[in-house]
Design a protein around this motif. Structure first.
Motif, PDB file in Angstrom:
ATOM      1  N   GLN A  18      80.472 -12.722   7.434  1.00  0.00           N
ATOM      2  CA  GLN A  18      79.655 -13.108   6.285  1.00  0.00           C
ATOM      3  C   GLN A  18      80.068 -14.421   5.624  1.00  0.00           C
ATOM      4  N   ASP A  19      81.290 -14.891   5.865  1.00  0.00           N
ATOM      5  CA  ASP A  19      81.688 -16.181   5.307  1.00  0.00           C
ATOM      6  C   ASP A  19      80.949 -17.331   5.986  1.00  0.00           C
ATOM      7  N   VAL A  20      80.524 -17.133   7.220  1.00  0.00           N
ATOM      8  CA  VAL A  20      79.891 -18.226   7.967  1.00  0.00           C
ATOM      9  C   VAL A  20      78.436 -17.962   8.328  1.00  0.00           C
ATOM     10  N   VAL A  21      78.034 -16.697   8.398  1.00  0.00           N
ATOM     11  CA  VAL A  21      76.656 -16.371   8.773  1.00  0.00           C
ATOM     12  C   VAL A  21      75.937 -15.729   7.600  1.00  0.00           C
ATOM     13  N   GLU A  22      74.790 -16.307   7.233  1.00  0.00           N
ATOM     14  CA  GLU A  22      73.984 -15.703   6.179  1.00  0.00           C
ATOM     15  C   GLU A  22      73.116 -14.582   6.743  1.00  0.00           C
ATOM     16  N   SER A  23      72.482 -14.853   7.890  1.00  0.00           N
ATOM     17  CA  SER A  23      71.623 -13.833   8.500  1.00  0.00           C
ATOM     18  C   SER A  23      71.203 -14.264   9.896  1.00  0.00           C
ATOM     19  N   PHE A  24      70.710 -13.299  10.646  1.00  0.00           N
ATOM     20  CA  PHE A  24      70.000 -13.540  11.893  1.00  0.00           C
ATOM     21  C   PHE A  24      68.531 -13.208  11.624  1.00  0.00           C
ATOM     22  N   TRP A  25      67.612 -13.928  12.243  1.00  0.00           N
ATOM     23  CA  TRP A  25      66.209 -13.612  12.006  1.00  0.00           C
ATOM     24  C   TRP A  25      65.338 -14.018  13.190  1.00  0.00           C
ATOM     25  N   MET A  26      64.183 -13.414  13.253  1.00  0.00           N
ATOM     26  CA  MET A  26      63.217 -13.759  14.287  1.00  0.00           C
ATOM     27  C   MET A  26      61.839 -13.896  13.669  1.00  0.00           C
ATOM     28  N   LEU A  27      61.044 -14.799  14.248  1.00  0.00           N
ATOM     29  CA  LEU A  27      59.683 -15.025  13.786  1.00  0.00           C
ATOM     30  C   LEU A  27      58.779 -15.126  15.006  1.00  0.00           C
ATOM     31  N   ASP A  28      57.721 -14.342  14.994  1.00  0.00           N
ATOM     32  CA  ASP A  28      56.779 -14.323  16.104  1.00  0.00           C
ATOM     33  C   ASP A  28      55.382 -14.613  15.553  1.00  0.00           C
ATOM     34  N   ASN A  29      54.734 -15.616  16.119  1.00  0.00           N
ATOM     35  CA  ASN A  29      53.360 -15.929  15.732  1.00  0.00           C
ATOM     36  C   ASN A  29      52.453 -15.672  16.927  1.00  0.00           C
ATOM     37  N   PRO A  30      51.884 -14.482  17.028  1.00  0.00           N
ATOM     38  CA  PRO A  30      51.086 -14.124  18.202  1.00  0.00           C
ATOM     39  C   PRO A  30      49.668 -14.682  18.178  1.00  0.00           C
ATOM     40  N   SER A  31      49.245 -15.256  17.048  1.00  0.00           N
ATOM     41  CA  SER A  31      47.846 -15.694  16.943  1.00  0.00           C
ATOM     42  C   SER A  31      47.744 -17.213  16.863  1.00  0.00           C
ATOM     43  N   GLU A  32      46.847 -17.728  16.011  1.00  0.00           N
ATOM     44  CA  GLU A  32      46.568 -19.159  15.979  1.00  0.00           C
ATOM     45  C   GLU A  32      47.629 -19.936  15.204  1.00  0.00           C
ATOM     46  N   ASN A  33      47.554 -21.282  15.310  1.00  0.00           N
ATOM     47  CA  ASN A  33      48.480 -22.153  14.594  1.00  0.00           C
ATOM     48  C   ASN A  33      48.488 -21.844  13.098  1.00  0.00           C
ATOM     49  N   LYS A  34      49.669 -21.956  12.479  1.00  0.00           N
ATOM     50  CA  LYS A  34      49.800 -21.725  11.050  1.00  0.00           C
ATOM     51  C   LYS A  34      50.341 -22.979  10.374  1.00  0.00           C
ATOM     52  N   ASP A  35      49.590 -23.521   9.422  1.00  0.00           N
ATOM     53  CA  ASP A  35      50.060 -24.654   8.622  1.00  0.00           C
ATOM     54  C   ASP A  35      50.785 -24.116   7.395  1.00  0.00           C
ATOM     55  N   VAL A  36      52.055 -24.477   7.252  1.00  0.00           N
ATOM     56  CA  VAL A  36      52.837 -23.986   6.121  1.00  0.00           C
ATOM     57  C   VAL A  36      53.655 -25.118   5.513  1.00  0.00           C
ATOM     58  N   ILE A  37      54.116 -24.897   4.293  1.00  0.00           N
ATOM     59  CA  ILE A  37      55.033 -25.829   3.638  1.00  0.00           C
ATOM     60  C   ILE A  37      56.375 -25.123   3.520  1.00  0.00           C
ATOM     61  N   LEU A  38      57.341 -25.629   4.253  1.00  0.00           N
ATOM     62  CA  LEU A  38      58.666 -25.016   4.285  1.00  0.00           C
ATOM     63  C   LEU A  38      59.500 -25.568   3.137  1.00  0.00           C
ATOM     64  N   LEU A  39      60.031 -24.676   2.307  1.00  0.00           N
ATOM     65  CA  LEU A  39      60.777 -25.073   1.112  1.00  0.00           C
ATOM     66  C   LEU A  39      62.286 -25.001   1.357  1.00  0.00           C
ATOM     67  N   PRO A  40      63.061 -25.852   0.694  1.00  0.00           N
ATOM     68  CA  PRO A  40      64.526 -25.861   0.867  1.00  0.00           C
ATOM     69  C   PRO A  40      65.147 -24.513   0.527  1.00  0.00           C
ATOM     70  N   ASP A  41      66.148 -24.109   1.323  1.00  0.00           N
ATOM     71  CA  ASP A  41      66.855 -22.859   1.020  1.00  0.00           C
ATOM     72  C   ASP A  41      68.368 -22.963   1.200  1.00  0.00           C
ATOM     73  N   GLY A  42      68.870 -24.154   1.540  1.00  0.00           N
ATOM     74  CA  GLY A  42      70.316 -24.360   1.552  1.00  0.00           C
ATOM     75  C   GLY A  42      71.048 -23.899   2.788  1.00  0.00           C
TER      76      GLY A  42
END
Length: 256
Positions: free
Chosen positions: A16-40
């Motif tokens: 936990q001192d070096v890893v915040e999390s593991f994650w996965m993202l799957d987009n099975p459909s059409e393109n997604k336009d998003v605004i990604l915000l800073p999270d450090g």
């Protein structure tokens, strides 16, 4: 983001001192336009899509909103690191990656496209690699305590307050950070600016819940609005409305 499939996993306490999390993202459909915000975070991304083959990139700290397209049939597995990982896991400065990404060798950590088939096994394999790196060296306890405070307080403490809690003088903390290249030289950002990003991240969660008044350590409402707009490009009420679910932080996506 109703069509996006997101899942996250917390690291073993020993990481936990070096890893915040593991994650996965799957987009099975059409393109997604998003605004990604800073999270450090520093993100190690393993991904592939219908149009792009398997590739690995390292993302540095983000300091401003970025409009991106999550392409159709994209699958992403990732490790989100705390800043200590730059020194103890990645063994590199990420200052040149401020708001940038760098492609890594396709055999990095011996991962391949096949590792994107099972998120649980991906987490286990990545954890083993990270644990091996940690065991090969001794972490500076002063650094660990300093970063633990920065994260636990969500960036709300000033350098002076940090120095009091770590039992260092403010001058000693500043000299210490310079000596070990922890911020401007190591990460491309000042400690004050980084704490601002963590405070923004905590505030974004509150804003999503409809709390449009400062709940973190802001001077007043005007200061709160100014800081939120500086890092997101939008007013708190616009973030709360979140038309078409366009504003995202991967750390705050709902899991399915």
């Amino acid at each position: 983001m109703s069509s996006l499939i997101y899942e996250s996993s917390q690291p073993d306490p020993s990481l936990q001192d070096v890893v915040e999390s593991f994650w996965m993202l799957d987009n099975p459909s059409e393109n997604k336009d998003v605004i990604l915000l800073p999270d450090g975070r520093i993100d190690l991304i393993f991904s592939q899509s219908a149009k792009e083959p398997f590739h690995i990139v390292l993302l540095g700290i983000c300091t401003h909103p970025e409009q991106i397209i999550i392409a159709e049939k994209t699958k992403i597995f990732a490790v989100s690191f705390n800043l200590l990982a730059a020194e103890y896991i990645l063994h590199t400065s990420v200052s040149e990656l401020l708001n940038e990404a760098k492609s890594l060798p396709l055999d990095f950590w011996n991962f391949s496209a096949n590792d994107l088939n099972d998120f649980e096994k991906f987490c286990q394999k990545a954890s083993e690699k990270i644990q091996k790196e940690l065991q090969s060296q001794k972490m500076d306890e002063r650094k660990r305590k300093l970063f633990d405070l920065i994260y636990s307080e969500k960036g709300a403490l000033t350098v002076k307050e940090l120095s009091e809690k770590v039992i260092w003088s403010e001058r000693q903390i500043n000299r210490y950070l310079i000596i070990f290249n922890l911020f401007n030289q190591q990460f491309g950002i000042s400690l004050k600016s980084y704490c601002g990003i963590l405070r923004f991240r905590a505030s974004f969660q509150h804003i999503k819940e409809g709390k449009l008044f400062p709940e973190q350590n802001f001077t007043d409402q005007s200061h709160f609005i100014k800081e939120i707009k500086k890092l997101s490009g939008f007013l708190p009420k616009e973030l709360n409305q979140n038309k078409n679910d366009r504003f995202i932080q991967f750390s705050l996506l709902p899991e399915k």
